[in-house]
Design an enzyme around this catalytic site. Structure first.
Site, short mmCIF file in Angstrom:
data_model
loop_
_atom_site.label_atom_id
_atom_site.label_comp_id
_atom_site.label_asym_id
_atom_site.label_seq_id
_atom_site.Cartn_x
_atom_site.Cartn_y
_atom_site.Cartn_z
N ASP A 1 34.28 17.68 31.38
CA ASP A 1 34.91 16.38 31.12
C ASP A 1 35.87 16.59 29.94
O ASP A 1 35.46 16.52 28.78
CB ASP A 1 33.86 15.32 30.78
CG ASP A 1 34.49 13.99 30.44
OD1 ASP A 1 35.45 13.58 31.12
OD2 ASP A 1 34.02 13.34 29.48
N GLU B 1 37.21 16.89 35.91
CA GLU B 1 37.68 15.54 36.26
C GLU B 1 39.21 15.53 36.26
O GLU B 1 39.85 16.10 35.38
CB GLU B 1 37.16 14.52 35.25
CG GLU B 1 37.53 13.10 35.63
CD GLU B 1 36.87 12.05 34.75
OE1 GLU B 1 37.38 10.93 34.75
OE2 GLU B 1 35.88 12.36 34.08
N ASP C 1 29.86 12.27 26.72
CA ASP C 1 30.72 13.37 27.18
C ASP C 1 29.93 14.38 28.01
O ASP C 1 30.41 14.86 29.04
CB ASP C 1 31.39 14.07 25.99
CG ASP C 1 32.24 13.13 25.18
OD1 ASP C 1 33.17 12.54 25.76
OD2 ASP C 1 31.97 12.96 23.98
#
Length: 173
Positions: free
Chosen positions: A10, A69, A141
């Site tokens: 991420d 992502e 996160d």
């Protein structure tokens, strides 16, 4: 369907989450998760930090595949640019270690993890805890990175199942 180790990432310009899982058949087993905190400073130093810390994880845990992502549009173009640069450092670390990189949208990740494409962060955190049988809810996160890895792990298994069915479908014709 063999075992596969997946690094989920991420990316962020202040915090980059990571999560590594092993897919054992269709079951996800957590390996490690956390976040890379990026201190204030020059852009090149920030990107180097992301690259180096992810490279260290790649060297130590040797994932087979990486999942990241995708960038989505921000209201602020500067934020989108910084996120894109962080993603670039992360993808380059994976590429430098010759690992395939798969990308998923936030909606795909949320759908795969919570069953809702527009779930909020607390729902993602909770479902990651449940799906991976973690003792505690991971930090945002890290939870997001584990959700990326879970999304890829489950998507990957479905793709393998579809490929296995293709010869059967061809014989039936």
């Amino acid at each position: 369907m063999g075992n596969v180790r997946i690094l989920g990432i991420d990316p962020g310009s202040r915090q980059t989450g990571y999560g590594i899982i092993d897919m054992v058949g269709n079951r996800a087993v957590p390996v490690i998760h956390g976040r890379i905190t990026i201190p204030a400073g020059e852009l090149s130093d920030k990107l180097r930090r992301i690259f180096r810390e992810l490279s260290a994880l790649l060297n130590e845990f040797r994932p087979d595949e990486c999942a990241v992502e995708k960038v989505f549009m921000y209201r602020n173009a500067d934020s989108a640019l910084k996120l894109g640069q962080s993603r670039g450092a992360a993808i380059t670390a994976c590429a430098e270690h010759e690992r395939p990189v798969f990308e998923y949208t936030a909606n795909q990740i949320k759908q795969a993890t919570t069953g809702k494409g527009h779930a909020d962060k607390t729902q993602v955190q909770y479902m990651v805890k449940v799906l991976l049988c973690l003792d505690e809810v991971p930090e945002t996160d890290a939870a997001d990175a584990l959700a990326v890895a879970l999304c890829h792990g489950h998507s990957r298994e479905n793709l393998l199942r579809l490929r296995a069915l293709q010869p059967l479908a061809a014989r039936a014709q």
